[in-house]
Design an enzyme around this catalytic site. Sequence first.
Site, PDB file in Angstrom:
ATOM      1  N   GLU A   1       6.265  12.432  -0.458  1.00 24.71           N
ATOM      2  CA  GLU A   1       6.810  13.671   0.524  1.00 24.71           C
ATOM      3  C   GLU A   1       7.981  13.379   1.358  1.00 24.71           C
ATOM      4  O   GLU A   1       8.598  12.172   0.468  1.00 24.71           O
ATOM      5  CB  GLU A   1       5.792  13.945   1.749  1.00 24.71           C
TER       6      GLU A   1
ATOM      7  N   THR B   1       0.920   6.169   7.647  1.00 25.31           N
ATOM      8  CA  THR B   1       1.143   7.090   7.085  1.00 25.31           C
ATOM      9  C   THR B   1       3.060   5.989   6.549  1.00 25.31           C
ATOM     10  O   THR B   1       3.887   5.650   7.371  1.00 25.31           O
ATOM     11  CB  THR B   1       2.021   8.929   7.809  1.00 25.31           C
TER      12      THR B   1
ATOM     13  N   ASP C   1       2.401  17.328  10.034  1.00 30.26           N
ATOM     14  CA  ASP C   1       2.192  16.925   8.013  1.00 30.26           C
ATOM     15  C   ASP C   1       2.458  18.667   7.597  1.00 30.26           C
ATOM     16  O   ASP C   1       1.487  19.616   8.054  1.00 30.26           O
ATOM     17  CB  ASP C   1       0.454  16.319   8.023  1.00 30.26           C
TER      18      ASP C   1
ATOM     19  N   HIS D   1       0.989  21.763  -5.864  1.00 30.36           N
ATOM     20  CA  HIS D   1       0.018  20.258  -4.888  1.00 30.36           C
ATOM     21  C   HIS D   1      -1.130  21.151  -4.360  1.00 30.36           C
ATOM     22  O   HIS D   1      -1.869  21.588  -4.493  1.00 30.36           O
ATOM     23  CB  HIS D   1       0.975  19.828  -3.793  1.00 30.36           C
TER      24      HIS D   1
ATOM     25  N   LYS E   1      -6.812  10.875   6.864  1.00 35.22           N
ATOM     26  CA  LYS E   1      -5.357  11.149   6.777  1.00 35.22           C
ATOM     27  C   LYS E   1      -4.876  10.526   7.940  1.00 35.22           C
ATOM     28  O   LYS E   1      -3.449  10.005   7.767  1.00 35.22           O
ATOM     29  CB  LYS E   1      -4.580  12.698   6.673  1.00 35.22           C
TER      30      LYS E   1
ATOM     31  N   GLN F   1     -11.576  12.414   3.824  1.00 35.68           N
ATOM     32  CA  GLN F   1     -10.890  13.702   4.004  1.00 35.68           C
ATOM     33  C   GLN F   1     -11.666  14.945   3.887  1.00 35.68           C
ATOM     34  O   GLN F   1     -12.586  16.292   4.460  1.00 35.68           O
ATOM     35  CB  GLN F   1     -10.022  14.250   3.019  1.00 35.68           C
TER      36      GLN F   1
ATOM     37  N   ASP G   1       2.418   9.575   2.709  1.00 36.40           N
ATOM     38  CA  ASP G   1       1.550   9.924   3.980  1.00 36.40           C
ATOM     39  C   ASP G   1      -0.167   9.773   2.950  1.00 36.40           C
ATOM     40  O   ASP G   1      -0.879  10.408   2.843  1.00 36.40           O
ATOM     41  CB  ASP G   1       1.291  11.371   3.826  1.00 36.40           C
TER      42      ASP G   1
ATOM     43  N   GLU H   1      -4.478  15.016  -8.162  1.00 39.15           N
ATOM     44  CA  GLU H   1      -3.314  15.709  -8.823  1.00 39.15           C
ATOM     45  C   GLU H   1      -3.715  14.728 -10.592  1.00 39.15           C
ATOM     46  O   GLU H   1      -3.871  15.458 -11.246  1.00 39.15           O
ATOM     47  CB  GLU H   1      -2.260  16.497  -8.547  1.00 39.15           C
TER      48      GLU H   1
ATOM     49  N   GLU I   1      -0.119  11.076  -1.084  1.00 43.73           N
ATOM     50  CA  GLU I   1       1.414  11.781  -1.155  1.00 43.73           C
ATOM     51  C   GLU I   1       2.240  12.047  -0.874  1.00 43.73           C
ATOM     52  O   GLU I   1       3.312  10.602   0.120  1.00 43.73           O
ATOM     53  CB  GLU I   1       0.579  12.644  -0.139  1.00 43.73           C
TER      54      GLU I   1
ATOM     55  N   ARG J   1      -9.654  10.837   0.233  1.00 40.29           N
ATOM     56  CA  ARG J   1     -10.096  11.807   0.219  1.00 40.29           C
ATOM     57  C   ARG J   1     -11.654  12.161  -0.122  1.00 40.29           C
ATOM     58  O   ARG J   1     -11.560  12.692   0.172  1.00 40.29           O
ATOM     59  CB  ARG J   1      -9.269  12.040  -1.844  1.00 40.29           C
TER      60      ARG J   1
HETATM   61 CA    CA Z   1       0.405  15.275   3.721  1.00 41.77          CA
END
Ligand code: CA
Length: 395
Positions: A167, A223, A96, A103, A219, A206, A199, A338, A165, A203
């Site tokens: 990506e 994914t 990752d 970001h 995480k 994390q 992904d 965000e 996420e 939070r």
């Molecule tokens: Ca990621």
Amino acid sequence: MVPGAEVARVVVAFEDDAADLAVLHQHGLIDAQIDPAVFSARCLNGLFEQGPDVWRTIRRALQELLASPQGLPRGGLVARSSLDMLLPVAIGDFVDGYGGLHHATNMGRILRPDSPALLPNWRHLAYHGRAGTVVRSGSGIVRPRGQIVVDGAPSFEPTRRLDMELEVGCVVGVGSELGVPVDIEDVADHVFGLVLVNDWSARDIQAFEYQPLGPFLGKSFATSISSWVVSLDALEPYLVPGLVATQDPPPSPYLRSALPAVPDLHLEVLLQTRAMVSAGTPALVISRVEFAEAMYWSMAQQVAHATANGAGTRPGDLFGSGTASGADARRQAGSFMELTWDGTRPLELPNGERRCFLEDGDTLVMQGWCGSEDNGVPMVSFGDVIGSIVPARQN
Ligand code: CA
């Protein structure tokens, strides 16, 4: 899976249809010396191992055949809507990245408000995180459990801050030898193509675990990737310098390329809550991101950096770009962290619902495309990445 076929097939998207490479090869329409098993397989890894010359031979053959698709043999083209899509890649390692400028800046502001938003090393190396668990688009995402801090002490329970996420992933076709770094100008000889990636992230898990060694269980639970892999050759007309061309300070020589390039890829995230499904309300666009304006580090730099110490790569390895967010966190963010600024300004949905993070029953759809029908530039669409949140297991 193609309807009526007993084994899975390698297919190539063409408008609303898909070309069945097994059928075309069987009819001698693809002039490449390839074991037919490569086209009757549950994943693309066998095709990856053939290398760029064979990929291009197949691409050229398809371009000629699809110029007059009415001449194709029976079964050569099937409706995409009839397909049961599989995870397209037997994933080797998943690495990752963390290459998005906006970001990384936003996350620094939220998580370390008293320190500089970007740590000093961020502009010198294409930071990477951990391996994880990759599933195909459409898979349900079970809310993970983990240690989260409740009233000042860690408590093992379902995450309360389940996030996405947005990506883009780069899929290795031809691996590289252990001990031999991949030169940045040779990365395209190793990469087959790109997929869209969600992904998923917890939070709160994390936040408790990430210092000093970075995210792990917050995480690695899931994914999701799109079922279609878009080849680098198909993206070649859409490459632009993007934010990568503005890198300051200039990166180390092994991270410099003559023509920095990223796909001019338009990304969207859509949300549909359970209440919206019940009311027949379609999914709502909650974020739009221009990939080339989001990424400070290119995928070529990521692969060059990850192998700079001699680490090898294998067919099917997946490199995630890191979350792609634009400058406006309210409208262009690749994460709820965000979009809602750590949950402090909830997303207000038209039906009156509010979201700080994802709730059970929510469905997220990520979409991406290059080109534009408006100005006549042909479009290349990425497959959707869809995932619905399933309640946490009871034990
Ligand atoms: Ca990621």
